[in-house]
Design a protein around this motif. Structure first.
Motif, PDB file in Angstrom:
ATOM      1  N   ARG A   1     -95.890  12.217  24.257  1.00 43.77           N
ATOM      2  CA  ARG A   1     -96.908  13.384  24.453  1.00 43.77           C
ATOM      3  C   ARG A   1     -96.420  14.467  24.051  1.00 43.77           C
ATOM      4  NH1 ARG A   1    -100.329  15.172  29.779  1.00 43.77           N
ATOM      5  NH2 ARG A   1    -101.794  16.165  28.360  1.00 43.77           N
ATOM      6  N   GLY A   2     -97.171  14.847  22.989  1.00 38.69           N
ATOM      7  CA  GLY A   2     -96.694  16.260  22.239  1.00 38.69           C
ATOM      8  C   GLY A   2     -95.644  16.227  21.635  1.00 38.69           C
ATOM      9  N   THR A   3     -95.214  15.060  21.109  1.00 40.19           N
ATOM     10  CA  THR A   3     -93.892  15.055  20.224  1.00 40.19           C
ATOM     11  C   THR A   3     -94.432  14.545  19.016  1.00 40.19           C
ATOM     12  OG1 THR A   3     -93.368  12.852  20.838  1.00 40.19           O
ATOM     13  CG2 THR A   3     -92.678  14.508  22.394  1.00 40.19           C
ATOM     14  N   ALA A   4     -93.194  14.902  17.998  1.00 40.18           N
ATOM     15  CA  ALA A   4     -93.587  14.415  16.482  1.00 40.18           C
ATOM     16  C   ALA A   4     -93.618  12.818  16.587  1.00 40.18           C
ATOM     17  CB  ALA A   4     -92.444  14.897  15.646  1.00 40.18           C
ATOM     18  N   SER A   5     -92.705  12.157  17.253  1.00 40.38           N
ATOM     19  CA  SER A   5     -92.638  10.720  17.149  1.00 40.38           C
ATOM     20  C   SER A   5     -94.130  10.257  17.685  1.00 40.38           C
ATOM     21  CB  SER A   5     -91.659  10.146  17.848  1.00 40.38           C
ATOM     22  OG  SER A   5     -91.438  10.623  19.396  1.00 40.38           O
ATOM     23  N   GLY A   6     -94.742  10.920  18.681  1.00 39.59           N
ATOM     24  CA  GLY A   6     -96.148  10.565  19.224  1.00 39.59           C
ATOM     25  C   GLY A   6     -97.032  10.794  18.086  1.00 39.59           C
TER      26      GLY A   6
ATOM     27  N   GLY B   1    -100.489   7.898  14.119  1.00 39.74           N
ATOM     28  CA  GLY B   1    -101.092   7.970  12.876  1.00 39.74           C
ATOM     29  C   GLY B   1    -101.183   9.340  12.208  1.00 39.74           C
ATOM     30  N   GLU B   2    -100.748  10.311  13.074  1.00 38.47           N
ATOM     31  CA  GLU B   2    -101.101  11.847  12.527  1.00 38.47           C
ATOM     32  C   GLU B   2     -99.981  12.339  11.390  1.00 38.47           C
ATOM     33  OE1 GLU B   2    -103.088  13.106  16.650  1.00 38.47           O
ATOM     34  OE2 GLU B   2    -101.070  13.820  16.404  1.00 38.47           O
ATOM     35  N   LEU B   3     -98.837  11.488  11.524  1.00 39.03           N
ATOM     36  CA  LEU B   3     -97.619  11.752  10.631  1.00 39.03           C
ATOM     37  C   LEU B   3     -97.292  10.577   9.765  1.00 39.03           C
ATOM     38  CD1 LEU B   3     -95.393  13.980  12.985  1.00 39.03           C
ATOM     39  CD2 LEU B   3     -97.005  14.694  11.219  1.00 39.03           C
ATOM     40  N   ARG B   4     -96.826  10.494   8.781  1.00 36.71           N
ATOM     41  CA  ARG B   4     -96.336   9.422   7.776  1.00 36.71           C
ATOM     42  C   ARG B   4     -95.350   8.515   8.815  1.00 36.71           C
ATOM     43  NH1 ARG B   4     -93.063  10.196   4.121  1.00 36.71           N
ATOM     44  NH2 ARG B   4     -92.793  12.713   4.492  1.00 36.71           N
ATOM     45  N   PRO B   5     -95.734   7.071   8.632  1.00 33.27           N
ATOM     46  CA  PRO B   5     -94.884   6.293   9.207  1.00 33.27           C
ATOM     47  C   PRO B   5     -93.454   6.583   8.533  1.00 33.27           C
ATOM     48  CG  PRO B   5     -96.825   4.965   8.198  1.00 33.27           C
ATOM     49  CD  PRO B   5     -96.824   6.563   7.998  1.00 33.27           C
ATOM     50  N   GLY B   6     -92.346   6.295   9.301  1.00 33.89           N
ATOM     51  CA  GLY B   6     -91.003   6.447   8.562  1.00 33.89           C
ATOM     52  C   GLY B   6     -90.539   8.171   8.655  1.00 33.89           C
ATOM     53  N   THR B   7     -91.333   8.886   8.996  1.00 39.89           N
ATOM     54  CA  THR B   7     -90.962  10.213   9.349  1.00 39.89           C
ATOM     55  C   THR B   7     -89.761  10.478  10.008  1.00 39.89           C
ATOM     56  OG1 THR B   7     -93.349  11.054   9.162  1.00 39.89           O
ATOM     57  CG2 THR B   7     -91.968  12.640  10.147  1.00 39.89           C
ATOM     58  N   ASP B   8     -89.009  11.285   9.800  1.00 40.80           N
ATOM     59  CA  ASP B   8     -87.552  11.602  10.411  1.00 40.80           C
ATOM     60  C   ASP B   8     -87.865  12.643  11.233  1.00 40.80           C
ATOM     61  OD1 ASP B   8     -85.128  12.095  11.381  1.00 40.80           O
ATOM     62  OD2 ASP B   8     -83.925  11.715   9.423  1.00 40.80           O
ATOM     63  N   CYS B   9     -88.411  12.483  12.549  1.00 43.54           N
ATOM     64  CA  CYS B   9     -89.021  13.551  13.617  1.00 43.54           C
ATOM     65  C   CYS B   9     -87.677  14.370  13.969  1.00 43.54           C
ATOM     66  CB  CYS B   9     -89.562  12.771  14.730  1.00 43.54           C
ATOM     67  SG  CYS B   9     -90.982  11.850  14.302  1.00 43.54           S
ATOM     68  N   GLU B  10     -86.578  14.030  14.119  1.00 41.14           N
ATOM     69  CA  GLU B  10     -85.599  14.793  14.522  1.00 41.14           C
ATOM     70  C   GLU B  10     -85.028  15.646  13.199  1.00 41.14           C
ATOM     71  OE1 GLU B  10     -80.842  14.563  15.468  1.00 41.14           O
ATOM     72  OE2 GLU B  10     -81.946  12.571  15.900  1.00 41.14           O
ATOM     73  N   ALA B  11     -85.131  14.957  11.925  1.00 39.68           N
ATOM     74  CA  ALA B  11     -84.888  16.279  10.956  1.00 39.68           C
ATOM     75  C   ALA B  11     -85.861  17.187  11.080  1.00 39.68           C
ATOM     76  CB  ALA B  11     -84.747  15.211   9.570  1.00 39.68           C
TER      77      ALA B  11
ATOM     78  N   LEU C   1     -94.989  21.927   5.777  1.00 42.18           N
ATOM     79  CA  LEU C   1     -94.191  20.827   6.451  1.00 42.18           C
ATOM     80  C   LEU C   1     -95.387  19.705   6.842  1.00 42.18           C
ATOM     81  CD1 LEU C   1     -91.818  19.560   7.292  1.00 42.18           C
ATOM     82  CD2 LEU C   1     -91.865  20.869   9.580  1.00 42.18           C
ATOM     83  N   LEU C   2     -96.429  20.221   7.416  1.00 43.19           N
ATOM     84  CA  LEU C   2     -97.533  19.247   7.872  1.00 43.19           C
ATOM     85  C   LEU C   2     -98.203  18.800   6.890  1.00 43.19           C
ATOM     86  CD1 LEU C   2     -98.851  18.077  10.638  1.00 43.19           C
ATOM     87  CD2 LEU C   2    -100.402  19.901  10.275  1.00 43.19           C
ATOM     88  N   ARG C   3     -98.341  19.252   5.809  1.00 41.66           N
ATOM     89  CA  ARG C   3     -98.887  18.627   4.691  1.00 41.66           C
ATOM     90  C   ARG C   3     -97.932  17.699   3.917  1.00 41.66           C
ATOM     91  NH1 ARG C   3    -100.789  23.925   3.178  1.00 41.66           N
ATOM     92  NH2 ARG C   3     -98.962  23.853   1.725  1.00 41.66           N
ATOM     93  N   ASP C   4     -96.839  17.814   3.996  1.00 38.95           N
ATOM     94  CA  ASP C   4     -95.837  16.900   3.643  1.00 38.95           C
ATOM     95  C   ASP C   4     -95.645  15.573   4.351  1.00 38.95           C
ATOM     96  OD1 ASP C   4     -93.760  16.155   1.699  1.00 38.95           O
ATOM     97  OD2 ASP C   4     -92.198  16.634   3.172  1.00 38.95           O
ATOM     98  N   LEU C   5     -95.918  15.835   5.746  1.00 38.95           N
ATOM     99  CA  LEU C   5     -95.559  14.812   6.627  1.00 38.95           C
ATOM    100  C   LEU C   5     -96.852  14.117   7.063  1.00 38.95           C
ATOM    101  CD1 LEU C   5     -93.186  16.347   9.178  1.00 38.95           C
ATOM    102  CD2 LEU C   5     -92.713  14.617   7.374  1.00 38.95           C
ATOM    103  N   SER C   6     -98.145  14.655   6.651  1.00 38.87           N
ATOM    104  CA  SER C   6     -99.026  13.896   7.118  1.00 38.87           C
ATOM    105  C   SER C   6     -99.369  12.716   5.946  1.00 38.87           C
ATOM    106  CB  SER C   6    -100.532  14.952   6.644  1.00 38.87           C
ATOM    107  OG  SER C   6    -100.449  15.965   7.458  1.00 38.87           O
ATOM    108  N   PRO C   7    -100.168  11.606   6.732  1.00 40.32           N
ATOM    109  CA  PRO C   7    -100.472  10.434   5.864  1.00 40.32           C
ATOM    110  C   PRO C   7    -101.543  10.851   4.649  1.00 40.32           C
ATOM    111  CG  PRO C   7    -101.382  10.285   7.978  1.00 40.32           C
ATOM    112  CD  PRO C   7    -100.457  11.590   8.201  1.00 40.32           C
ATOM    113  N   ALA C   8    -101.293  10.095   3.668  1.00 40.77           N
ATOM    114  CA  ALA C   8    -102.094  10.259   2.462  1.00 40.77           C
ATOM    115  C   ALA C   8    -103.523   9.851   2.831  1.00 40.77           C
ATOM    116  CB  ALA C   8    -101.725   9.605   1.256  1.00 40.77           C
TER     117      ALA C   8
END
Length: 91
Positions: free
Chosen positions: A28-33, A38-48, A84-91
């Motif tokens: 909840r409230g995390t990048a991995s969440g 589906g709000e961020l691209r699969p495979g997103t390196d959330c730690e990075a 950053l969000l544009r880059d990490l968002s799904p297409a």
């Protein structure tokens, strides 16, 4: 535990399994969440991504300390986070 709720292990009490928050909602409230929802691209390196955000914040703070009148910290951070969000968002 200190006044910020950080235990000896360095992790906030509410995030540790068995801690006050029980670690019950780890996404909840995390990048991995965001990836899971589906709000961020699969495979997103959330730690990075998190490290990049912290590095930009640190750099902006240093620039602001050195020349406060020349740095609009909120605007620059907002611009970085938008890119950053544009880059990490799904297409």
């Amino acid at each position: 535990m200190d006044e910020l709720g950080v235990a000896d292990g360095g992790q906030p009490e509410g995030l540790r399994p068995g801690g006050e928050g029980g670690g019950a909602r780890p996404h909840r409230g995390t990048a991995s969440g965001g990836v899971a929802r589906g709000e961020l691209r699969p495979g997103t390196d959330c730690e990075a991504a998190g490290r990049e955000i912290l590095a930009v914040m640190d750099g902006l703070q240093i620039q602001w300390v050195l020349a406060p009148a020349s740095v609009d910290m909120p605007a620059r951070l907002r611009g970085f986070l938008d890119r950053l969000l544009r880059d990490l968002s799904p297409a």
